[in-house]
Scaffold this motif. Structure first.
Motif, mmCIF file in Angstrom:
data_model
loop_
_atom_site.group_PDB
_atom_site.id
_atom_site.type_symbol
_atom_site.label_atom_id
_atom_site.label_comp_id
_atom_site.label_asym_id
_atom_site.label_seq_id
_atom_site.Cartn_x
_atom_site.Cartn_y
_atom_site.Cartn_z
ATOM 1 N N MET A 1 0.749 -1.113 -0.056
ATOM 2 C CA MET A 1 0.064 0.217 0.033
ATOM 3 C C MET A 1 0.817 1.111 0.085
ATOM 4 O O MET A 1 0.399 2.381 0.267
ATOM 5 C CB MET A 1 -0.772 -0.027 1.121
ATOM 6 C CG MET A 1 -1.615 -1.219 1.272
ATOM 7 S SD MET A 1 -2.945 -1.353 -0.107
ATOM 8 C CE MET A 1 -4.263 0.383 0.386
ATOM 9 N N LEU A 2 2.210 1.243 -0.445
ATOM 10 C CA LEU A 2 3.155 2.255 -0.129
ATOM 11 C C LEU A 2 2.619 3.498 -1.011
ATOM 12 O O LEU A 2 2.592 4.402 -0.680
ATOM 13 C CB LEU A 2 4.520 1.658 -0.922
ATOM 14 C CG LEU A 2 5.548 2.919 -1.161
ATOM 15 C CD1 LEU A 2 5.743 3.373 0.523
ATOM 16 C CD2 LEU A 2 6.810 2.464 -1.594
ATOM 17 N N ASN B 1 6.422 13.811 -0.008
ATOM 18 C CA ASN B 1 5.997 12.842 1.064
ATOM 19 C C ASN B 1 6.099 11.146 0.789
ATOM 20 O O ASN B 1 6.637 10.378 1.648
ATOM 21 C CB ASN B 1 4.241 12.592 1.225
ATOM 22 C CG ASN B 1 3.858 14.046 2.228
ATOM 23 O OD1 ASN B 1 4.943 14.691 2.696
ATOM 24 N ND2 ASN B 1 2.679 14.400 1.989
ATOM 25 N N LEU B 2 6.069 10.719 -0.698
ATOM 26 C CA LEU B 2 6.502 9.514 -1.130
ATOM 27 C C LEU B 2 7.829 9.181 -0.496
ATOM 28 O O LEU B 2 8.459 8.339 -0.335
ATOM 29 C CB LEU B 2 5.993 9.211 -2.264
ATOM 30 C CG LEU B 2 6.297 7.735 -3.003
ATOM 31 C CD1 LEU B 2 5.666 6.762 -2.353
ATOM 32 C CD2 LEU B 2 6.064 7.786 -4.663
ATOM 33 N N ARG C 1 7.652 -2.554 -3.947
ATOM 34 C CA ARG C 1 6.954 -3.684 -4.758
ATOM 35 C C ARG C 1 5.586 -3.334 -5.216
ATOM 36 O O ARG C 1 5.291 -3.512 -6.491
ATOM 37 C CB ARG C 1 6.854 -4.886 -3.608
ATOM 38 C CG ARG C 1 5.993 -4.324 -2.460
ATOM 39 C CD ARG C 1 5.808 -5.552 -1.392
ATOM 40 N NE ARG C 1 7.092 -5.855 -0.770
ATOM 41 C CZ ARG C 1 7.211 -6.778 0.099
ATOM 42 N NH1 ARG C 1 6.273 -7.328 0.610
ATOM 43 N NH2 ARG C 1 8.470 -6.781 0.691
ATOM 44 N N SER C 2 5.089 -2.431 -4.574
ATOM 45 C CA SER C 2 3.629 -1.747 -5.364
ATOM 46 C C SER C 2 4.144 -1.298 -6.391
ATOM 47 O O SER C 2 3.123 -1.207 -7.649
ATOM 48 C CB SER C 2 3.001 -1.309 -4.152
ATOM 49 O OG SER C 2 3.777 -0.081 -3.878
ATOM 50 N N VAL C 3 4.982 -0.469 -6.568
ATOM 51 C CA VAL C 3 5.428 0.287 -7.546
ATOM 52 C C VAL C 3 5.510 -0.615 -9.016
ATOM 53 O O VAL C 3 5.297 -0.370 -10.128
ATOM 54 C CB VAL C 3 6.588 1.349 -7.704
ATOM 55 C CG1 VAL C 3 7.100 2.153 -8.672
ATOM 56 C CG2 VAL C 3 6.074 2.214 -6.463
ATOM 57 N N LEU D 1 4.409 -3.524 -13.856
ATOM 58 C CA LEU D 1 4.300 -4.879 -14.519
ATOM 59 C C LEU D 1 2.692 -4.908 -15.081
ATOM 60 O O LEU D 1 2.685 -5.524 -16.210
ATOM 61 C CB LEU D 1 4.874 -5.950 -13.718
ATOM 62 C CG LEU D 1 6.071 -5.989 -13.456
ATOM 63 C CD1 LEU D 1 6.587 -6.999 -12.359
ATOM 64 C CD2 LEU D 1 7.074 -6.296 -14.617
ATOM 65 N N SER D 2 1.974 -4.677 -14.264
ATOM 66 C CA SER D 2 0.404 -4.530 -14.530
ATOM 67 C C SER D 2 -0.028 -3.791 -15.863
ATOM 68 O O SER D 2 -0.707 -4.237 -16.756
ATOM 69 C CB SER D 2 -0.553 -4.372 -13.517
ATOM 70 O OG SER D 2 -0.235 -5.071 -12.359
#
Length: 559
Positions: free
Chosen positions: A268-269, A361-362, A529-531, A536-537
Motif C-alpha cells: 500500500m506504499l 511525502n512518498l 514492490r507496489s510500484v 508490470l500490470s
C-alpha cells in the motif's frame, strides 16, 4: 570474666546478635577484643577457639568473629602448641618460659595463616628483671592487615545482560563468567584478599518468595553462598531478608517494546502517502472539474473563425484532460474558450502543487521509517488489547503490580498472568528468551533501565517508555546480618566514586547513545514492490491490448 563454658557461650552469642544489629565495621573491630586467662584450664586454647568458631557460624555468618575479633591467651605454664583447627584469624598467646640462664620470660607468639597450614610465629617477649621490658618484632595481630586472609568465598551467579556473560572456556571446556562481574570480583579480591568460587542455583532462577525464597536468593537465605554476584533491586521485602552492599547502579522502571513502523505494508506504499479523505476529496474534485470544463467549453465564447467552426469537446476529451494534467501530459485538443483556458490553467496549478506534495511525502516515506506509537502511558498500555505484557518472575516490579490495588495495576497484572498462561514466560536462558519475544511481535517488557541499556547493545529498533514509579537502586545482596556486606561496601564506594564501574561498562558494552537521529532506510525492491507490480500490470495490459489489436487488424485485412 567467666568461670563456666556454657555461660561464656551464651554471653558470646548475645553479644554477637546485638553487635550485628549495629551493622558497622568500626563497632565490630572495637567490641571483640578478648583476653583469656587459661590458668588451670586444660586444653584452654582449643576449647575456647572451638566454641568461638562454632558460635560464629551459628550467629555471625562465619565472618564476624573470624575476621574482626582478636584473642590474647595468657598462660602460666607453657602449653603444648598443637594445631589450632578454629578459623579465627587473630590469635596470640603469651607463654611463660625459661632461658638458658634460668631466668623466666614471657614469649608472645601469634598464629599466622600459611599456604599449607597455620603456624605459630614469635612476635615479641616480656622480661622481668626488677623492671618489665617488652620487645616486639612486629604487630601482635599481623593477620588484620590481610583482611579476609585468603578465605574462599562462595558467590551465587547467573547470566545477566552484559553485566555477567556466561561462556565456555576454549582451554578446558569449563563454564566461565566474564565481563563486568569478573572485573568487579577480581578487583575486590585484590583489595580484600580472598578467593572465590562461582555457584549457580540448581533451578537457574533469580528467586521469589512463596513459603521460602527460591533460586539464587534462596541460596542466600539458606547461607549456601556468601553473597550474590548479580546486583538486585533493593525492595522492602528483600531488605527484611537480606543485607545489601552499597549501590552499584541506579535506574528507573521502563517499558520496552519493538518499534512499530507505519509503513510496514509495502503493498500500500503508493496510497499510504495521504489519508483516505484526501483521495476521496480528490476524486470528487476531479469529477466536478470534468463537468465544469465540459460546460465552459460547450457554452463559452471562444475564438470563432468562419472557416473553422467551433467544436465543443466530447466527454472523453474532458475526462482525459483531467487525468493528463496530474500525469504531466499534453493534449491535442486545447481549450477553445477563454474561460476554459483560465479553468485549465487553474487545474494545472492545483495538480502541480498536489503532485509535488505527493512526490515529497512518498520520498520521505520510503527513506525514513515513520514510527507508530501504540501507547504513551501505563494507562494506555493497560487498555491496549494488542500488546501482551512480560514481567520476570521474582522481580521487584512483579511485587509492585501484584500487590497494588489501583485499577491500572490490576489490569497490568491480569495481562501478565494471561501472558504467562500462554507459556510466554521466563525460560532457562532468560536473556535470549526476552530478546526473541520482543522481536517476534506485540510484547511489552517491564524492566529496569539498566537491563534495557544492556539489551540495546545487541538489539535495535526498541522503544522505551518510563513507568513513572521512580528510581530504583541495585546492589549486591548478602545473607541477613552478614558482616561481609559492610566490608564490601567500603571498597565498592571507592570503585563507584572513582568511576571504575562506569569505565568497566564502557570497556565491555560501549557508551550508551541517547536521542539518536533516525537513520535513512535503504530503498530496495521490497520498498517499491507496489510500484513494480503496478508497472508490470500496465505493461501486461498494454501488451494484451496490442495483441488484440493486431489480431483484429489481421482479420480485417484477411476479410
Amino acid at each position: 570474666m567467666f568461670f563456666q563454658m556454657h555461660t561464656f557461650e551464651q554471653c558470646l552469642a548475645d553479644l554477637m546478635e546485638k553487635i550485628l544489629e549495629k551493622n558497622r565495621i568500626d563497632i565490630y573491630r572495637r567490641m571483640f577484643n578478648f583476653v583469656v586467662l587459661c590458668d588451670g584450664i586444660s586444653n584452654c586454647l582449643s576449647l575456647i577457639t572451638d566454641i568461638s568458631s562454632r558460635k560464629d557460624k551459628e550467629h555471625g555468618q562465619g565472618t564476624l568473629l573470624r575476621h574482626f575479633s582478636k584473642w590474647l591467651f595468657l598462660t602460666v605454664e607453657p602449653p603444648l602448641l598443637a594445631d589450632v583447627h578454629a578459623d579465627l584469624d587473630n590469635i596470640a598467646i603469651a607463654v611463660k618460659e625459661k632461658n638458658t640462664a634460668g631466668s623466666s620470660f614471657v614469649k608472645i607468639s601469634t598464629l599466622l595463616w600459611k599456604p599449607n597450614n597455620r603456624k605459630w610465629s614469635p612476635v615479641g617477649q616480656i622480661t622481668h628483671n626488677g623492671d618489665i621490658h617488652c620487645t616486639f618484632d612486629g604487630p601482635l595481630f599481623p593477620n588484620t592487615a590481610y583482611i579476609l586472609n585468603g578465605r574462599k568465598l562462595k558467590i551465587g551467579i547467573l547470566e545477566w545482560g552484559e553485566f555477567c556473560k556466561k561462556s565456555t572456556s576454549p582451554v578446558n571446556g569449563s563454564i566461565v563468567y566474564t565481563q563486568v562481574c569478573k572485573d568487579l570480583f577480581d578487583s575486590l579480591r585484590g583489595c580484600l584478599n580472598f578467593t572465590y568460587e562461582l555457584i549457580e542455583p540448581p533451578d537457574k532462577i533469580w528467586g521469589e518468595l512463596s513459603e521460602t525464597w527460591s533460586g539464587l536468593l534462596g541460596m542466600l537465605s539458606r547461607n549456601e553462598v556468601d553473597l550474590s554476584g548479580i546486583p538486585y533491586v533493593i525492595s522492602l521485602k528483600r531488605s527484611k531478608a537480606f543485607a545489601f552492599s552499597y549501590i552499584l547502579y541506579h535506574g528507573e522502571c521502563e517499558v520496552v517494546h519493538r518499534k512499530l513502523s507505519a509503513n510496514d505494508n509495502h503493498w500500500m506504499l503508493l496510497v499510504s502517502v495521504f489519508k483516505w479523505e484526501v483521495y476521496a476529496y480528490g476524486l470528487l474534485t476531479m469529477a466536478w472539474c470534468i463537468g465544469i470544463y465540459t460546460l465552459l467549453e460547450r457554452y463559452g465564447v471562444g475564438d470563432q473563425h468562419e472557416e473553422i467552426p467551433a467544436c465543443p469537446p466530447s466527454t472523453s476529451d474532458s475526462i482525459f484532460m483531467a487525468f493528463r494534467v496530474p500525469l504531466r501530459q499534453g493534449s491535442m485538443h486545447p481549450p477553445q474558450s477563454l474561460s476554459g483556458r483560465i479553468f485549465h490553467a487553474s487545474w494545472w496549478l492545483l495538480c502541480i502543487t498536489i503532485v509535488a506534495v505527493y512526490t515529497g511525502n512518498l520520498l520521505a516515506t520510503i527513506s525514513v521509517t515513520k514510527e507508530e506509537i501504540p501507547f504513551n502511558t501505563m494507562e494506555e498500555l493497560a487498555e491496549n488489547e494488542d500488546f501482551k505484557i512480560i514481567l520476570p518472575k521474582g522481580s521487584t516490579y512483579e511485587d509492585m503490580y501484584k500487590d497494588n490495588n489501583d485499577s491500572v495495576s490490576k489490569k497490568i497484572w491480569a495481562k501478565v498472568l494471561d501472558t504467562r498462561s500462554a507459556n510466554i514466560q521466563d525460560s532457562l536462558d532468560e536473556d535470549l528468551h526476552h530478546k526473541m519475544v520482543l522481536q517476534s511481535g506485540y510484547y511489552a517488557y517491564i524492566t529496569g533501565s539498566v537491563k534495557t541499556d544492556f539489551m540495546e547493545k545487541t538489539l535495535s529498533n526498541l522503544r522505551r517508555m518510563k513507568c513513572n514509579i521512580g528510581l530504583n537502586y541495585l546492589s549486591l545482596p548478602f545473607p541477613l546480618n552478614s558482616p561481609l556486606a559492610e566490608l564490601f561496601s567500603d571498597k565498592i564506594i571507592r570503585l563507584f566514586d572513582n568511576g571504575v564501574l562506569e569505565a568497566w561498562g564502557r570497556k565491555w558494552y560501549g557508551t550508551q547513545q541517547k536521542d539518536q537521529v533516525p537513520a535513512m532506510t535503504k530503498v530496495d525492491l521490497c520498498n517499491l514492490r507496489s510500484v513494480w507490480v503496478l508497472c508490470l500490470s500496465g505493461i501486461t495490459v498494454a501488451c494484451t491490448i496490442l495483441g488484440v489489436e493486431r489480431v483484429l487488424v489481421y482479420r480485417i485485412r484477411k476479410t
